[in-house]
Design a protein around this motif. Structure first.
Motif: not given
Length: 439
Positions: A5, A214, A260, A262
Motif C-alpha cells: 500500500n 488488503n 497497513q 507500506d
C-alpha cells in the motif's frame, strides 16, 4: 510479489506532479484512493501527448482496470464531480462503474462557495489566496457537525430539512455580515435532487472495500492533493489549505490503519513553486502580467508552464528549499522522493539550493511554525553549476549529465531521503524509476 500500500504526497506547496506519478504506478494497483482535499486540486496527466486534467476523480481513472475511491476525507462538490465525469465519459472512459464514493464525504454546496468568495473579498490584501471553491467553509461545517454528507442523499426528505436549516444559518452571515446576495433555497434544492440521482449509485463503504483488497493481497495507492507545506497543522499557517495533506491523513481520510501503509513516496519539484499568498523564502519574484521581476523566476515559470491546472493562476517560482523539505521528510516519514521537472532547469548556467535559514542572527535547519516567523528568515544558499544540456526523456540515471547527477545527490544528502523516481518531461513515458516502490 508482496502486497504494498503506497501513499503519494506532495512535499512542497502543491503542484509537484503527483497526478502523473500516481497514473504511472497504477498499472500495478487494484484501486487508487483519494483521501483529502476537494476540487481545488489539479492533477495534469500527459499520455502519448494527450493532456487530461483531473480535479476530484483519482488519477487512476485513465487505467481501465483500476477502481477509483473517493474517501471520507475529501470534500465533494457534486457539480464539479458531474462536470468531470461527463468530460471523461465523453472520451469513452467508463467512470460511473469504476468510481466509488464514501457516504461520509462532506458536500460542498452553493453557500460554501458564496462564503469563500465573500471572505476573500473582505480580507482584501490579507486574503489567504484560496481557490474560491468553498473548500474551507465545507471543512468548517464538517468540524462544526452541521455539514451535509454524500450519504444524506439516500434520504431526500431528511436532506431537505437539513439543507433548509443549514442554508438559513449561512445565508444570515452572507447577507447581513458580508452584505452579499443570499443563496436561493429553491434553486439549490433543484440541483440537489439532480445530484442525488448521480451520487447515490456510487456510494460505498470505502474502509470495507480497502480491507477486502488488503485481505486479497492486492496493491492499493493513496493519493493526496495539495502539498505538505499547505497542511492545516504543519504548513505555513494561516496560508494553508483546510485538510491534512500529509501521509498521516491517508489513514483518517480513507479509513485504513497506519500499520497497513507500506511506503510513503514524496513528490518533489526540482525547484519550488507556490500559488497564492504566504511565505516563500526562496522566491524569485516575477510577474508575468507586467513582465517585471527576476529573469530566472521568469524562465522557470515559462519553461515549467507554471500556471495552476485548477485556477490558471501564475505560480510563484523559486530555488529548491531543503529546509522545508527536511520538515516534509520528517512529518511524512518519507521512504523515497520522486523528483519532477528536472528538465525545466536544463538551460540554467548555475543553480542555487537553500540549505538553511538565518532567523534573528541564528542559523536554523528546520522551518518555523508560523507565517509571521517566516518574515524574520532569510535563506542561505549553496551554488552549483548547471548542466546546459537536455535531460528530457533520459532513459537511465547514468546517462544524465554529471552536473545533474551531482545536483540530485546533493538534494538527497540535504533532505536525507533517496530519489527513487525521476521525471524529465510531462509525458507518462518520460519517467525514470530508479528504485521500484513496489519491491
Amino acid at each position: 510479489m508482496t502486497k504494498r500500500n503506497i501513499v503519494v504526497v506532495g512535499t512542497q506547496w502543491g503542484d509537484e506532479g503527483k497526478g502523473k506519478i500516481v497514473d504511472l504506478l497504477t498499472d500495478r494497483v487494484a484501486a487508487v484512493v483519494r483521501f483529502q482535499g476537494g476540487h481545488n486540486a489539479g492533477h495534469t496527466l500527459v499520455i502519448d501527448g494527450k493532456t487530461t486534467v483531473l480535479h476530484l476523480i483519482p488519477s487512476g481513472i485513465l487505467r481501465e482496470e483500476v477502481e477509483c475511491f473517493i474517501g471520507n476525507g475529501v470534500v465533494l462538490a457534486p457539480d464539479a464531480l458531474e462536470k468531470e465525469m461527463n468530460q471523461l465519459e465523453a472520451t469513452g472512459l467508463k467512470v460511473q462503474q469504476r468510481l466509488k464514493i464514501s457516504d461520509a464525504c462532506p458536500l460542498i454546496l452553493d453557500y460554501h462557495v458564496a462564503l469563500d468568495v465573500a471572505r476573500e473579498l473582505a480580507r482584501g490584501n490579507k486574503a489567504i489566496g484560496t481557490t474560491g471553491r468553498g473548500i474551507g467553509p465545507a471543512y468548517e461545517d464538517k468540524v462544526a457537525r452541521r455539514g451535509l454528507r454524500a450519504g444524506d442523499f439516500k434520504n431526500m426528505v431528511q436532506f431537505k430539512a437539513k439543507l433548509a436549516e443549514t442554508l438559513a444559518y449561512h445565508n444570515y452571515m452572507i447577507e447581513h455580515y458580508y452584505k452579499a446576495e443570499p443563496v436561493s433555497f429553491d434553486l439549490l434544492w433543484e440541483k440537489c435532487e439532480r445530484y442525488s440521482k448521480l451520487i447515490v449509485p456510487m456510494l460505498a463503504d470505502i474502509p470495507n472495500l480497502i480491507a477486502a483488497y488488503n485481505a486479497e493481497g492486492k496493491n492499493l495507492m493513496f493519493e493526496g492533493a495539495q502539498g505538505t507545506l499547505l497542511d492545516i497543522d504543519h504548513g505555513t499557517y494561516p496560508y494553508v489549505t483546510s485538510s491534512n495533506t500529509t501521509a498521516g491523513g491517508a489513514s483518517g481520510g480513507a479509513g485504513i490503519g497506519p500499520n497497513q501503509l507500506d511506503y510513503i513516496l514524496g513528490i518533489t519539484k526540482a525547484y519550488a513553486t507556490r500559488v497564492g499568498s504566504g511565505p516563500f523564502p526562496t522566491e524569485l519574484d516575477y510577474n508575468c502580467d507586467t513582465d517585471i521581476g527576476d529573469p530566472i523566476g521568469k524562465e522557470l515559470g515559462n519553461r515549467g508552464h507554471e500556471f495552476g491546472a485548477t485556477t490558471g493562476r501564475q505560480r510563484r517560482c523559486g530555488w529548491f528549499d531543503a529546509v522545508a523539505l527536511r520538515r516534509s521528510a520528517q512529518i511524512n516519514g518519507l521512504n523515497g522522493m520522486c523528483l519532477t521537472k528536472l528538465d525545466v532547469m536544463d538551460e540554467l548556467t548555475e543553480i542555487k539550493i537553500c540549505v538553511s535559514y538565518t532567523q534573528n542572527g541564528e542559523v536554523i535547519m528546520l522551518p518555523p511554525a508560523s507565517a509571521d516567523e517566516y518574515e524574520l528568515c532569510t535563506p542561505n544558499y549553496v551554488t552549483m553549476p548547471g548542466w546546459n544540456t537536455s535531460t528530457v526523456g533520459t532513459d537511465s540515471f547514468d546517462a544524465l549529465p554529471i552536473e545533474a547527477i551531482e545536483y540530485i545527490r546533493f538534494l538527497e544528502k540535504e533532505v536525507g531521503v533517496p530519489v527513487s523516481i525521476l521525471s524529465t518531461g510531462p509525458d507518462r513515458s518520460e519517467t525514470l524509476v530508479i528504485t521500484d516502490p513496489f519491491v
